[in-house]
Design a protein around this motif. Structure first.
Motif, PDB file in Angstrom:
ATOM      1  N   GLY A   1       6.384  44.395 -13.614  1.00 55.63           N
ATOM      2  CA  GLY A   1       5.797  45.464 -12.801  1.00 55.63           C
ATOM      3  C   GLY A   1       6.565  46.759 -12.770  1.00 55.63           C
ATOM      4  O   GLY A   1       6.226  47.674 -12.007  1.00 55.63           O
ATOM      5  N   PHE A   2       7.619  46.881 -13.598  1.00 60.54           N
ATOM      6  CA  PHE A   2       8.390  48.115 -13.630  1.00 60.54           C
ATOM      7  C   PHE A   2       7.718  49.149 -14.530  1.00 60.54           C
ATOM      8  O   PHE A   2       7.002  48.806 -15.478  1.00 60.54           O
ATOM      9  CB  PHE A   2       9.808  47.848 -14.140  1.00 60.54           C
ATOM     10  N   THR A   3       7.968  50.420 -14.242  1.00 61.69           N
ATOM     11  CA  THR A   3       7.526  51.512 -15.108  1.00 61.69           C
ATOM     12  C   THR A   3       8.748  52.205 -15.692  1.00 61.69           C
ATOM     13  O   THR A   3       9.843  52.166 -15.110  1.00 61.69           O
ATOM     14  CB  THR A   3       6.680  52.531 -14.334  1.00 61.69           C
ATOM     15  N   LEU A   4       8.563  52.862 -16.849  1.00 61.20           N
ATOM     16  CA  LEU A   4       9.661  53.505 -17.551  1.00 61.20           C
ATOM     17  C   LEU A   4       9.303  54.937 -17.917  1.00 61.20           C
ATOM     18  O   LEU A   4       8.126  55.267 -18.088  1.00 61.20           O
ATOM     19  CB  LEU A   4      10.019  52.732 -18.827  1.00 61.20           C
ATOM     20  N   GLU A   5      10.338  55.746 -18.074  1.00 62.25           N
ATOM     21  CA  GLU A   5      10.125  57.114 -18.545  1.00 62.25           C
ATOM     22  C   GLU A   5       9.393  57.113 -19.881  1.00 62.25           C
ATOM     23  O   GLU A   5       8.526  57.955 -20.135  1.00 62.25           O
ATOM     24  CB  GLU A   5      11.468  57.835 -18.699  1.00 62.25           C
TER      25      GLU A   5
ATOM     26  N   LEU B   1      16.323  52.874 -22.136  1.00 54.30           N
ATOM     27  CA  LEU B   1      15.240  52.532 -21.229  1.00 54.30           C
ATOM     28  C   LEU B   1      15.575  53.055 -19.840  1.00 54.30           C
ATOM     29  O   LEU B   1      16.546  52.611 -19.222  1.00 54.30           O
ATOM     30  CB  LEU B   1      15.046  51.021 -21.187  1.00 54.30           C
ATOM     31  N   ALA B   2      14.806  54.002 -19.355  1.00 50.63           N
ATOM     32  CA  ALA B   2      15.026  54.586 -18.039  1.00 50.63           C
ATOM     33  C   ALA B   2      13.920  54.094 -17.118  1.00 50.63           C
ATOM     34  O   ALA B   2      12.779  54.563 -17.179  1.00 50.63           O
ATOM     35  CB  ALA B   2      15.031  56.107 -18.125  1.00 50.63           C
ATOM     36  N   ILE B   3      14.251  53.133 -16.271  1.00 48.42           N
ATOM     37  CA  ILE B   3      13.281  52.549 -15.345  1.00 48.42           C
ATOM     38  C   ILE B   3      13.116  53.508 -14.167  1.00 48.42           C
ATOM     39  O   ILE B   3      14.090  53.850 -13.494  1.00 48.42           O
ATOM     40  CB  ILE B   3      13.750  51.165 -14.856  1.00 48.42           C
ATOM     41  N   ASN B   4      11.883  53.941 -13.933  1.00 48.78           N
ATOM     42  CA  ASN B   4      11.664  54.975 -12.918  1.00 48.78           C
ATOM     43  C   ASN B   4      10.765  54.540 -11.764  1.00 48.78           C
ATOM     44  O   ASN B   4      10.437  55.345 -10.891  1.00 48.78           O
ATOM     45  CB  ASN B   4      11.109  56.245 -13.559  1.00 48.78           C
TER      46      ASN B   4
END
Length: 400
Positions: free
Chosen positions: A323-327, A339-342
């Motif tokens: 369920g994470f989103t990334l740049e 990987l920049a999890i935002n």
């Protein structure tokens, strides 16, 4: 009997990457995901260093397998292969800040011109330019934008004003992982008569750079990130065109030709890239760096880059599953190993510092940058490491 140069330790080619983590002790009971920050030493580099120290203990600076000119030539050859340039355009320094500072203080910029750097740039590509503000030269920041295309639009608008003397750019943003199209950037600079300078610390070894096609005046980068080298060693590139008439602001014992003959004092300077090595170098670091480059060369520089993207893709899939989103969701077609999890589908669960601390307790190292949780894998990461991180994050989400 100690081996000669042809008998230096070899590194296996790892056709399918299985088992390569055994050469990186940090991965034995932990997961290091900060390879774009610093990189723990490999056993291969340790083996090479041990051999050097054995020879140095017996022969001093005359260690038969590690002659300084030979090691320097090998390092320059490897870097030239990565950058698609001539080895004579490569010099060795201690870090990016030193390299850019030396260049920035050795050139001339007309009063009234501007220097552009990237928004939220790493300080090593900002502070070395600040002295120009006292000399009537502007120092300004380009907005990154949400996508690489938006950045290029912002850059084009600034360059077309006609007063930008230097664009000093990191091809990969250290916080978000966004990678820019350097061919397009280079053409924009050429069209608008702007010199392109590169802070390559997040790019060299990570993305494909071709200085044979991309017109770059100068580049500096750290050895200890994507190239798996030692802390406190850096590299500079100075193009042949930029080398014409170039003279470093400082003059040291090693700045002149035949520097091992101390008298009479000399005024004939070495070629431009060599001038950046002003005096006695940290040869221990050179051996370490040589070993890391030799290892990466054996694996194949382009193949290593593709493996970085492959492992990053594994993490991206795992993070999305949770369920994470990334740049990088905003630029899915751009290859990047950062990987920049935002965010998370449940916003209350995305607390970067808390997640970082939770992972650290489980011997998983990540970083927090600009409100994002940053992960940067390398070839030392295998499938079991990805699974371990996913399990840890699942545990975090259940507890929070």
């Amino acid at each position: 009997m100690l081996p000669n140069h042809s008998e230096l330790p070899s590194f296996p080619p790892f056709a399918n990457w299985k088992g390569i983590s055994q050469y990186f002790p940090v991965q034995s009971d932990s997961v290091w995901l900060n390879y774009c920050g610093t990189t723990p030493v490999s056993t291969y580099a340790i083996e090479m260093m041990n051999l050097y120290f054995q020879e140095y203990s017996r022969f001093g600076i005359f260690a038969p397998s590690f002659a300084e000119p030979t090691i320097k030539a090998a390092i320059r050859k490897y870097i030239a292969e990565i950058l698609h340039c001539d080895p004579s355009e490569i010099g060795i320094v201690h870090n990016t800040s030193e390299g850019i500072n030396l260049y920035s203080h050795s050139i001339q910029i007309p009063k009234g011109k501007r220097i552009l750097v990237l928004e939220n740039e790493y300080p090593s590509n900002v502070y070395p330019w600040e002295h120009w503000k006292e000399k009537g030269v502007g120092l300004e920041f380009i907005p990154v934008g949400k996508t690489p295309d938006e950045f290029l639009t912002n850059l084009k608008n600034e360059l077309e004003k006609g007063d930008v003397h230097i664009l000093s750019l990191s091809p990969v943003h250290w916080c978000t992982g966004v990678a820019f199209d350097m061919d397009v950037v280079s053409k924009l600079c050429e069209t608008n008569h702007t010199k392109l300078v590169i802070d390559g610390s997040q790019a060299v070894g990570h993305i494909d750079l071709d200085f044979g096609k991309t017109k770059v005046a100068f580049c500096a980068f750290a050895a200890w990130k994507w190239l798996l080298g030692p802390l406190g060693l850096g590299v500079v590139y100075l193009s042949k065109e930029e080398s014409n008439g170039f003279k470093l602001i400082f003059k040291g014992q090693a700045s002149v030709v035949n520097d091992s003959s101390y008298f009479p004092y000399r005024n004939e300077w070495k070629p431009a890239a060599d001038q950046f090595e002003q005096s006695t170098i940290n040869f221990n670091d050179w051996i370490y760096f040589y070993a890391s480059l030799k290892m990466l060369s054996t694996l194949g520089f382009s193949r290593v880059r593709e493996r970085i993207y492959e492992v990053a893709g594994m993490f991206k899939d795992a993070l999305h599953d949770l369920g994470f989103t990334l740049e990088s969701d905003s630029f899915p077609n751009v290859k990047t190993g950062i990987l920049a999890i935002n965010g998370h589908k449940d916003p209350s669960k995305f607390q970067p510092e808390a997640i970082q601390a939770f992972l650290k307790q489980r011997k998983i190292t990540a970083a927090v940058r600009l409100g994002r949780l940053r992960m940067a894998p390398h070839i030392a990461i295998e499938e079991e490491h990805v699974a371990r991180v996913k399990v840890a994050l699942e545990e975090y989400l259940k507890q929070n």
